[in-house]
Design an enzyme around this catalytic site. Structure first.
Site, PDB file in Angstrom:
ATOM      1  N   HIS A 168     -16.646  13.147 -17.323  1.00 56.79           N
ATOM      2  CA  HIS A 168     -17.902  12.117 -17.047  1.00 56.79           C
ATOM      3  C   HIS A 168     -18.282  11.871 -15.584  1.00 56.79           C
ATOM      4  O   HIS A 168     -18.790  10.877 -15.134  1.00 56.79           O
ATOM      5  CB  HIS A 168     -17.711  10.929 -17.890  1.00 56.79           C
ATOM      6  N   LYS A 212      -0.637   2.316  -6.445  1.00 57.50           N
ATOM      7  CA  LYS A 212       0.636   2.387  -5.516  1.00 57.50           C
ATOM      8  C   LYS A 212       0.787   3.464  -4.386  1.00 57.50           C
ATOM      9  O   LYS A 212       0.938   3.009  -3.247  1.00 57.50           O
ATOM     10  CB  LYS A 212       1.725   2.622  -6.404  1.00 57.50           C
ATOM     11  N   CYS A 218      -0.288 -15.949   5.358  1.00 56.91           N
ATOM     12  CA  CYS A 218       0.390 -16.761   6.376  1.00 56.91           C
ATOM     13  C   CYS A 218       1.684 -17.389   5.906  1.00 56.91           C
ATOM     14  O   CYS A 218       1.672 -17.693   4.699  1.00 56.91           O
ATOM     15  CB  CYS A 218      -0.692 -17.870   6.885  1.00 56.91           C
TER      16      CYS A 218
HETATM   17  O1  M6R Z   1       1.265 -12.135  -6.926  1.00 57.68           O
HETATM   18  P1  M6R Z   1       0.055 -11.416  -7.861  1.00 57.68           P
HETATM   19  O2  M6R Z   1       1.058 -10.713  -8.986  1.00 57.68           O
HETATM   20  O3  M6R Z   1      -0.772 -12.488  -8.258  1.00 57.68           O
HETATM   21  O4  M6R Z   1      -0.561 -10.564  -6.937  1.00 57.68           O
HETATM   22  C1  M6R Z   1      -1.538  -9.784  -7.499  1.00 57.68           C
HETATM   23  C2  M6R Z   1      -2.046  -8.465  -6.642  1.00 57.68           C
HETATM   24  O5  M6R Z   1      -2.282  -9.164  -5.295  1.00 57.68           O
HETATM   25  C3  M6R Z   1      -0.738  -7.432  -6.411  1.00 57.68           C
HETATM   26  O6  M6R Z   1      -0.213  -6.878  -7.434  1.00 57.68           O
HETATM   27  C4  M6R Z   1      -1.280  -6.216  -5.435  1.00 57.68           C
HETATM   28  O7  M6R Z   1      -1.982  -5.568  -5.988  1.00 57.68           O
HETATM   29  C5  M6R Z   1       0.203  -5.486  -4.960  1.00 57.68           C
HETATM   30  N1  M6R Z   1      -0.030  -5.242  -3.570  1.00 57.68           N
HETATM   31  C6  M6R Z   1       0.173  -4.539  -5.815  1.00 57.68           C
HETATM   32  O8  M6R Z   1       1.356  -3.665  -5.291  1.00 57.68           O
END
Ligand code: M6R
Length: 606
Positions: free
Chosen positions: A505, A486, A2
């Site tokens: 495995h 990704k 939000c």
């Molecule tokens: O803002 P942050 O780096 O703490 O966020 C962590 C994850 O939420 C973030 O890397 C998420 O996995 C992304 N969508 C990856 O592209």
């Protein structure tokens, strides 16, 4: 997740609120709304489900003319995605927007049974609670402070009432709020990007603080209404950084600009000539650097994978330190023990991720020093760690993290290089890393330019598949995990990352002609072993894409060969190819690349 925007000043509030909400779109949302007060102190609300453009349509039929208002983008937690559940909520004399979660809203709702609730949200309950305290001569500030003392959970809020037509009251606990101080105007936002172009001066509210804002500025208090005097801080960045700059999507812009943002990450920190690395931010004494024996790296998603790759480098560089990389959402609830002389690296692009923040607080309780590896300046994690280093990747708008990954790995690597020099690390190896770091930006640029068209063609070929495996060994393993993440998050193709050695495995049972595999193969001492699996996959009809810096003959369906002076940091280059691949697959499948379904840029709730 939000987003909040608020405005009080001489401009038409609707315009400032809409432009601010658009800046926050990248965080992920499913509905939006604004509430304003007009010149006759009459309140108006407009809300809609879907994109801000839907809200604009609602407003174009009936524009708001007032100079004070609050706005919100909602990412549903309590209650479905409906106009009624969208913010702002209006109860009695109170108009409210809220980020976060009120955990005890059900109990509070029972206590507030005289109110008739229209929505399923915890926010409407909070609005009623504030309204119930807004009596007997209490100001809105008094009512908000009293209500918040009864609340369990997290919040960033902005509220106004027609009874106090020049004032917006804001407060925070666990959800960011920034008050931009302009000339004859005050702009409130949950993210500094919404303030760019209006002012550079801002007050970052701390947890447990409440502020009364009008067009002349803001007064800050604690919840006991003790007056506080915070120093305004300078907001960094500029409007161009949060625009697409000619690219179709932020994601492509952020992938391509790694070559120009990385020098900011490296600046003044690497001396390639003398083979040294130094970070000032951690603020560690020589003794602390010498004494450290254990490093725990904490993160979620891409930040976790960046930590994993960095841990391989740390082990190579520092002979007598153990490293441990943990997923924040798990670690926060584990009965973990950290040895004395540990250091914790808290890795987060946004600096607001709820689980990562919770780990930071748990680790601090155990008396362990915490260092932030954070991108967003002034974010909560950056403010709560004992020390740390900004990764300086610049604003990352697309939900999928790309340039931040590279900057996080590089920053942790520089940290490792610095610590290594106090631990008898191999000077030659440290020097080699320093040299590679110094040419990394130009090598990334070359790699992206050399292979962009090729990755686009490959993406067209593989976009029709529904399943993929990413495989890598040693330092290519973390990027196999990151490549799969990704792809799945923006293309919605089911993708899993594995260590190549794990193929036999279990996962090989999945492989048939409906799967494609991405092999990240490094031309290093494990090269032969990294090829293992390739033949097995192809023998079972699986299609194999190889990303490699090897010049040797490899049998695969498609091979992308990177020609570069980089060796140790090759996983970073291969990962940029994976980023391009995921991007083009998502484009080919017609997806919303920058705001993939169900995802939010910063995950501020559990
Ligand atoms: O803002 P942050 O780096 O703490 O966020 C962590 C994850 O939420 C973030 O890397 C998420 O996995 C992304 N969508 C990856 O592209």
């Amino acid at each position: 997740m939000c987003g909040i925007v608020g405005y009080v000043g001489n401009k038409t509030a609707q315009n400032v609120l809409l432009s601010g909400l658009k800046r926050l779109e990248y965080r992920g949302y499913d509905s939006a709304g604004i509430a304003t007060l007009d010149e006759d102190k009459e309140p108006h609300i407009a809300r809609s489900v879907g994109k801000i453009s839907e809200l604009e349509q609602v407003l174009s039929a009936k524009p708001h003319t007032g100079h004070l208002g609050i706005g919100h983008t909602r990412w549903a937690t309590h209650g479905g995605v409906t106009v009624t559940n969208a913010h702002p909520h209006h109860v009695g004399n109170v108009f409210l927007v809220h980020n976060g979660i009120i955990e005890n809203y059900k109990e509070l709702k029972e206590q507030l049974s005289s109110y008739e609730f229209k929505s399923d949200t915890d926010t409407e309950v909070l609005a009623a609670l504030i309204d119930s305290n807004y009596k007997d001569g209490a100001s809105l500030k008094d009512a908000v402070a009293k209500a918040l003392k009864e609340v369990r959970g997290t919040y960033g809020i902005a509220a106004f009432s027609p009874n106090e037509p020049d004032t917006i009251v804001v407060a925070r606990l666990g959800s960011p709020l920034i008050i931009g101080l302009g000339k004859d105007e005050t702009i409130i936002a949950s993210d500094a990007s919404a303030l760019l172009g209006y002012t550079r001066e801002a007050i970052y509210l701390n947890d447990g603080e409440i502020a009364v804002c009008n067009k002349d500025g803001a007064e800050v208090f604690n919840l006991n209404l003790k007056h506080l005097s915070p120093n305004p801080e300078t907001i960094e960045g500029d409007v161009e950084q949060i625009q697409k700059g000619g690219y179709k999507h932020f994601l492509l812009k952020e992938i391509m600009e790694q070559a120009t943002t990385l020098p900011n990450t490296l600046s003044g920190r690497v001396d390639a000539k003398n083979g040294t690395m130094h970070l000032g931010g951690p603020n560690l004494t020589t003794k602390e650097m010498r004494d450290v024996r254990h490093i725990v790296i904490v993160g979620c998603g891409t930040a976790y994978y960046a930590g994993l790759l960095a841990s391989y480098y740390m082990e190579q560089l520092i002979p007598d330190i153990t490293t441990e990389v943990v997923i924040a959402s798990e670690y926060r609830y584990r009965s973990f023990h950290l040895p004395k002389n540990s250091l914790a690296l808290i890795v987060s692009q946004s600096g607001e991720t709820a689980d990562t923040l919770a780990c930071l607080r748990e680790i601090k309780k155990r008396g362990i020093k915490t260092l932030g590896i954070v991108n967003v300046i002034g974010s909560t994690i950056a403010r709560e760690v004992d020390g740390g280093t900004y990764v300086h990747a610049g604003p990352e708008i697309s939900v999928a993290s790309t340039k931040a990954f590279t900057a996080q790995v590089v920053t942790m690597l520089m940290f490792a290089g610095m610590i290594a020099s106090y631990h008898g690390g191999n000077a030659e190896l440290i020097h080699k890393f320093a040299k590679e770091l110094s040419i990394l930006p130009t090598e990334i640029e070359k790699c992206l330019n050399d292979h962009r068209a090729e990755m686009e063609q490959l993406a067209k070929k593989y976009a029709k598949y529904n399943d993929a495996l990413y495989l890598g060994r040693d330092t290519a393993y973390p990027i196999a995990l990151e490549g799969a993440l990704k792809l799945k998050e923006i293309s919605y193709i089911h993708a899993e990352g594995y260590a190549s050695g794990e193929l036999k495995h279990g996962p090989i049972a999945l492989v048939d002609e409906t799967f494609f595999e991405v092999f990240d193969i490094l031309d290093n001492w494990l090269y032969d072993k990294s090829l293992g699996g390739l033949h097995e996959v192809r023998a079972r009809g699986g299609k194999a894409i190889v990303l490699t810096n090897s010049k040797a003959d490899i049998e695969a369906d498609d091979i992308v060969r990177v020609d570069s002076k980089i060796e140790l940091l090759m996983p970073i280059l291969l990962n940029t190819l994976q980023q391009l691949f995921a991007y083009y697959v998502a484009v080919e499948r017609g997806n919303d690349v920058d705001q993939p379904r169900n995802l939010a840029k910063s995950v501020t709730v559990e």
